[in-house]
Design a protein around this motif. Sequence first.
Motif: not given
Length: 471
Positions: A224, A226-232, A292-293
């Motif tokens: 929730h 870390c931005p990296y998990s969103r654009f990876q 995503l997790d």
Amino acid sequence: MTERIPATIIASVDPSKPIRLTPAQTGGPIHTRSFSGLFRTLRLLGGGLLLLLYFGTQWLNWDGRQAVLWDLGKQQFHIFGATFWPQDFILLSALLIIAAFDLFFITVLAGRVWCGSACPQSTWTWIFMWAEKVTEGDRGQRIKLDAAPWSAAKLLRRTAKHAIWLAVSLATAIAFVGYFTPVRELVRDLFTLELGLAAGFWLFFFTAATYLNAGWLREKVCLHMCPYSRFQAVMFDADTLLVSYDAARGESRGARRKDSDPRTQGLGDCIDCTLCVQVCPTGIDIRDGLQLDCISCGACIDACDSVMDRMGYARGLVRFTSERALQGGRTRLFRPRLVGYAAALLMMIGAFVWALDARPMLSLDVTKDRTLYRENTQGQIENMYSLKVINKTQQHRQYVISLGEGPFELHGRREISLAPGEIADLPVSVALTDASHSRALSRRLQFEVHDLNDPHSAVSTHSTFVAPANP
């Protein structure tokens, strides 16, 4: 129009099988199981090296001072034998850009392997999970302890766990703050209760942040915050290496005897032991596909490989592979996007090394006085300036100040001696020696500073000379 549309109820699940929710889906605490394997060993080696650098570098000395120290008060940033100044911050910006492109390259190549192997959030989470194991036992014991009523034994175990968490958090905070203030003085002041207000605040802040992030939030930071998990996901392609479950080989999953033939029972290689779920630090089931997790830590690979070894099956039911390989193709290592990132990364690293080597070890800043001009006793027009000269080297230096070509004469101090890292503020005046050159309201002039002991060390800065225009 009154006739009803026929509807058919379709069962979304097999009613003969119970619904099994993963720890991530239940929303409760995630209790991971202990395991061993190749990826755990690699993570321990890599994480151990990074922790050694983080906690140990600041205790090294270099030329009588702390080897790595970001001295914000003096605006000097010491990194072993080099000293950097605010004027060198463009190098820090370049370093951050290089780190970003490096992350992009690694993501295209192997997904979120950084997250699971070297990210500080993951590394400290693994440390805190180790503290849980040594104080409360393995996964099954911790689950029972959670469900058990409070007792002296439970209180003692919980107290020991949180004491270790707080000790690790405090050590982390001391190490971090120790990069901005001399760490030896910081530790001495902490244990003698003479800590300053600012240092005390930052120690408390980073202790609390570490304790909350690694102890309580854990995978929620990755999911929730870390931005990296969103654009990876937008950076993945069909050839990106990801932790994947080979459904074609594993399904249908189910329990069986070790000496039985699963094909005669219509079963795949997955025995549905759920060990891959029990070891996952984010509590997901890798058999549900890419999620995503998933932080690509490889824990599920180690757990599954150990089961395959016991069953006598080939390893790799869960493995690092690409979508193309799972569909029967061959993973392409050299592809345009990956090669492009690699080329850009190499060029930026080369440019950074060149800029680092070519950066001037002498700095000159010129500030013109607010007074436009004045007339001296000789009838000449003068402008006042303030020169800031910085010796960025680690040796005493002798400098001489001069002007470039033009009808100007420098009045004031011309030679200065500066200690290593010393800054000198010098007021000087510049006179216009030929009034015939004052037809314009302003003209350009150049200040120069030369190192008397090193002819190649010189710096120049332009400024403006203002004079009244001749009719």
